[in-house]
Design a protein around this motif. Structure first.
Motif, short mmCIF file in Angstrom:
data_model
loop_
_atom_site.label_atom_id
_atom_site.label_comp_id
_atom_site.label_asym_id
_atom_site.label_seq_id
_atom_site.Cartn_x
_atom_site.Cartn_y
_atom_site.Cartn_z
N PRO A 1 0.83 -1.23 0.00
CA PRO A 1 0.00 0.00 0.00
C PRO A 1 0.85 1.26 0.00
N LEU A 2 1.58 1.49 -1.08
CA LEU A 2 2.55 2.58 -1.16
C LEU A 2 1.88 3.94 -1.05
N PHE A 3 0.76 4.14 -1.76
CA PHE A 3 0.08 5.45 -1.76
C PHE A 3 -0.45 5.78 -0.37
N LYS A 4 -1.00 4.79 0.28
CA LYS A 4 -1.57 5.03 1.60
C LYS A 4 -0.50 5.35 2.63
N LEU A 5 0.63 4.68 2.54
CA LEU A 5 1.69 4.83 3.52
C LEU A 5 2.43 6.15 3.39
N PHE A 6 2.60 6.61 2.15
CA PHE A 6 3.40 7.82 1.93
C PHE A 6 2.58 8.93 1.28
N SER A 7 1.29 9.03 1.63
CA SER A 7 0.40 9.98 0.97
C SER A 7 0.83 11.43 1.15
N ALA A 8 1.21 11.81 2.37
CA ALA A 8 1.61 13.20 2.61
C ALA A 8 2.91 13.51 1.88
N LEU A 9 3.84 12.58 1.89
CA LEU A 9 5.11 12.78 1.20
C LEU A 9 4.89 12.92 -0.30
N PHE A 10 4.09 12.02 -0.89
CA PHE A 10 3.82 12.08 -2.31
C PHE A 10 3.07 13.37 -2.67
N GLY A 11 2.11 13.75 -1.82
CA GLY A 11 1.35 14.97 -2.07
C GLY A 11 2.23 16.20 -2.08
N MET A 12 3.11 16.32 -1.09
CA MET A 12 4.00 17.47 -1.01
C MET A 12 5.01 17.46 -2.16
N CYS A 13 5.57 16.31 -2.43
CA CYS A 13 6.57 16.22 -3.50
C CYS A 13 5.95 16.52 -4.87
N GLY A 14 4.70 16.07 -5.08
CA GLY A 14 4.02 16.36 -6.35
C GLY A 14 3.79 17.84 -6.54
N ALA A 15 3.31 18.52 -5.50
CA ALA A 15 3.10 19.97 -5.59
C ALA A 15 4.44 20.70 -5.69
N TRP A 16 5.44 20.20 -5.01
CA TRP A 16 6.79 20.79 -5.06
C TRP A 16 7.33 20.71 -6.48
N LEU A 17 7.12 19.57 -7.14
CA LEU A 17 7.56 19.39 -8.52
C LEU A 17 6.86 20.36 -9.47
N VAL A 18 5.54 20.53 -9.27
CA VAL A 18 4.79 21.48 -10.10
C VAL A 18 5.34 22.90 -9.93
N CYS A 19 5.61 23.29 -8.68
CA CYS A 19 6.18 24.61 -8.43
C CYS A 19 7.55 24.76 -9.09
N PHE A 20 8.33 23.68 -9.08
CA PHE A 20 9.65 23.70 -9.72
C PHE A 20 9.51 23.93 -11.23
N LEU A 21 8.57 23.21 -11.86
CA LEU A 21 8.37 23.36 -13.30
C LEU A 21 7.86 24.77 -13.64
N LEU A 22 6.94 25.27 -12.81
CA LEU A 22 6.42 26.63 -13.05
C LEU A 22 7.50 27.68 -12.87
N THR A 23 8.46 27.40 -11.99
CA THR A 23 9.58 28.32 -11.80
C THR A 23 10.54 28.25 -12.97
N ILE A 24 10.84 27.03 -13.42
CA ILE A 24 11.76 26.84 -14.54
C ILE A 24 11.25 27.53 -15.80
N PHE A 25 9.95 27.40 -16.07
CA PHE A 25 9.37 28.01 -17.27
C PHE A 25 8.91 29.45 -17.02
N ASP A 26 9.28 29.99 -15.87
CA ASP A 26 9.04 31.39 -15.52
C ASP A 26 7.55 31.76 -15.60
N VAL A 27 6.69 30.84 -15.19
CA VAL A 27 5.26 31.11 -15.16
C VAL A 27 4.89 31.93 -13.92
N LEU A 28 5.54 31.65 -12.83
CA LEU A 28 5.27 32.37 -11.58
C LEU A 28 5.96 33.73 -11.60
#
Length: 604
Positions: free
Chosen positions: A283-310
């Motif tokens: 049950p990987l998603f259940k066990l690491f849900s907060a970690l995956f959630g934060m890392c997913g949003a962190w990755l989106v912010c990184f991409l938005l920063t790289i492409f200078d959207v923010l």
């Protein structure tokens, strides 16, 4: 501030909600188990876990192979990281280090280092169950109340330390020293308050008074106390999330996706067992849900920063979602930083701060007792005897004193999301958690590791806070499951204590300086206590519940007693709670049987 074992594992959160310690631990819902992919996915209830402890792969005293200890130990570390890292991030602004990334990095390293020390201490000499010790939200509310006093208000905004370092390079130490003294003086005040207040925990544990005190603490005192921990932190969640509500909402959605919608989706994983490779459903998603959630949003912010959207200007909305704001924290932090006692200076002590912090100490004590029962059930151990609980609470008090000496800005308590992981991994070995303690110490010394977390954008942290603090408030309410909610007596006590815990602190914050008794210290005591939400809620709940007539059944006391007796009707071998290397000495001298924290203790 602990969530129930099942609720917290579904969120993957670190600290933290609170199980009602005086009333045991709630039965959990179905738990997934690692299964061979050729078999049907197997689920079992918490009761099955208790009654069939033989299902454990490794029980409490077993010693798994070293490589499994490291892997499972790191998993526990990941589960706790969300709750542990949240503490210094919440305290950053009131400590006046919002822009001081170097100080935040040192705080993160220190709290991980001390959490590792306390985990080793608790698992070896304390309760001796596989429990992980980390920062607690119970101390956050009184800490914020102390730092809100006029003398601890942050000074007018000055250029950040990092900016001074960039501009003046080699001449930076002068600016660093001036800036550091601002927050270190506040940290020393918090250290002193925790240092003295934690003595209460030690006295309760070593004296055996804990059992006496618990007789008078019911769900109607616990529920508003824990509920107000979550409710009182809504401003912190709003500040972080308000930097970019879209990113905060994305973080919340991802956490819900992994913890709820995908909680029953098991991921195929390969493991080597019995001299051959096997595929397991985990049950990987259940066990690491907060970690995956934060890392997913962190990755989106990184991409938005790289492409200078923010936006790239600090005064524009959405700038705080960029991931390149605090990159200097990683480059400027040392590779290795060894935290040591007194690193921020000698702690200072004031009566008002100590009294305010005692409310947090009592709440933390109540939390941990419930976790001890949960951990015993899931690790195949008998219910903890009185001497083990007394010793566990006393050692937790010692851990809080260590945290105060090292200067984490917080105390220490048990983490129930790590306890819940025992039911999923089927590994209840004490050695695994001792390995986790060693990992936390090592990674706490690695300075750049702590600095990486500084680059997490505020809106991502805010999204995590929205879920975490909401769960804390909800778990406080869930403690009422033992209480008769059809009773007007109980509804009146609950409503008044909770509402007072919101109204009085708000009024005191809106009317600073209105308390003037002529004695400065007394003024500070009144302000700190009456601006600490959970103290007011718990105080009124405790007083009213013990003075207004009501039956044990109505108050929820009877339901708890039946529950504890049902949990204690099986195993009788309590040798797993013995202190290592001391048995022969303790049995040889009769005087030790009168000490309520030793295995030789004999209660009347």
């Amino acid at each position: 501030m602990h969530l129930t074992a099942e609720e917290k594992i579904e969120l993957g959160l670190g600290e933290q909600g609170t199980v009602n310690p005086a009333f045991g631990v709630r039965d959990s819902d179905e738990r997934p188990q690692m299964t061979d992919e050729t078999e049907e996915p197997h689920t079992e209830t918490l009761e099955d876990n208790v009654d069939h402890s033989a299902d454990l792969v490794y029980s409490l005293n077993d010693r798994p192979p070293w490589y499994l200890c490291i892997l499972l130990g790191f998993q526990h570390y990941i589960l706790a990281f969300g709750g542990i890292i949240a503490v210094p991030l919440i305290l950053a602004e009131p400590l006046c280090i919002k822009d001081n990334n170097s100080a935040k990095s040192q705080l993160i390293s220190t709290i991980f280092f001390v959490s590792g020390l306390c985990t080793l201490l608790q698992t070896t000499f304390g309760i001796r169950l596989p429990v992980l010790q980390g920062g607690t939200f119970s101390f956050i509310t009184p800490t914020l109340a102390i730092l809100a006093l006029p003398k601890w208000q942050c000074p007018a905004h000055k250029p950040s330390v990092l900016l001074s370092m960039q501009l003046q390079n080699s001449s930076a130490p002068l600016h660093v020293d001036e800036s550091d003294e601002v927050w270190m003086s506040r940290m020393r005040e918090i250290q002193g308050a925790i240092l003295v207040a934690s003595l209460l925990q030690i006295v309760l544990g070593f004296s055996g008074l804990l059992g006496f005190v618990l007789q008078y603490i019911g769900p109607l005192a616990i529920a508003p106390t824990i509920n107000l921990i979550g409710l009182s932190l809504f401003i912190e969640a709003g500040k972080k999330s308000g930097g970019h509500w879209g990113i905060a909402a994305l973080t919340v959605c991802l956490i819900f996706l992994f913890s709820q919608y995908l909680s029953k989706v098991n991921v195929p994983m390969i493991a080597y067992k019995d001299k051959k490779w096997k595929v397991f459903q985990y049950p990987l998603f259940k066990l690491f849900s907060a970690l995956f959630g934060m890392c997913g949003a962190w990755l989106v912010c990184f991409l938005l920063t790289i492409f200078d959207v923010l936006p790239s200007k600090s005064n524009e909305y959405g700038f705080s979602a960029r991931t390149d704001i605090s990159l200097d924290a990683v480059t400027n932090s040392p590779w290795f930083h060894v935290p040591y006692p007194g690193q921020w200076g000698v702690p200072t002590v004031s009566v008002s701060s100590v009294l305010g912090m005692m409310a947090g100490v009592l709440a933390s004590t109540m939390e941990s007792i419930g976790d001890y029962y949960a951990c015993a059930r899931l690790s195949g151990a008998p219910p903890p005897p009185t001497h083990a609980i007394n010793r566990g609470i006393a050692v937790e008090g010692i851990g809080c004193i260590l945290a105060a000496l090292w200067g984490t800005g917080n105390g220490t308590t048990s983490y129930s999301q790590n306890i819940a992981a025992l039911g999923i991994t089927k590994v209840g070995s004490r050695l695994v958690l001792q390995t986790t303690g060693i990992l936390m110490i090592v990674l706490g010394i690695f300075g750049k590791f702590g600095a990486v977390f500084i680059t997490i954008p505020d809106p991502v942290i805010g999204g995590m806070f929205l879920v975490m603090f909401g769960m804390i408030a909800a778990v406080g309410i869930s403690n009422l499951q033992y209480v008769d909610l059809n009773s007007s007596r109980n509804l009146l006590i609950l409503g008044f204590s909770t509402f007072s815990g919101l109204v009085l602190p708000s009024w005191f914050h809106s009317n600073p300086g209105i308390i003037d008794t002529g004695i400065k210290e007394l003024d500070q005591v009144i302000v700190v206590l009456f601006t600490t939400h959970m103290f007011i809620g718990g105080f009124f709940g405790f007083i009213l519940d013990n003075t207004i007539p009501g039956t044990d059944k109505e108050r929820g006391i009877k339901s708890w007693q039946v529950k504890v007796q049902a949990e204690s009707n099986t195993m009788c071998d309590q040798s797993c709670y013995d202190i290592p290397f001391c048995n022969r000495v303790l049995k040889r001298f009769q005087c030790f049987q009168y000490l309520p924290f030793l295995p030789s203790y004999k209660s009347s």
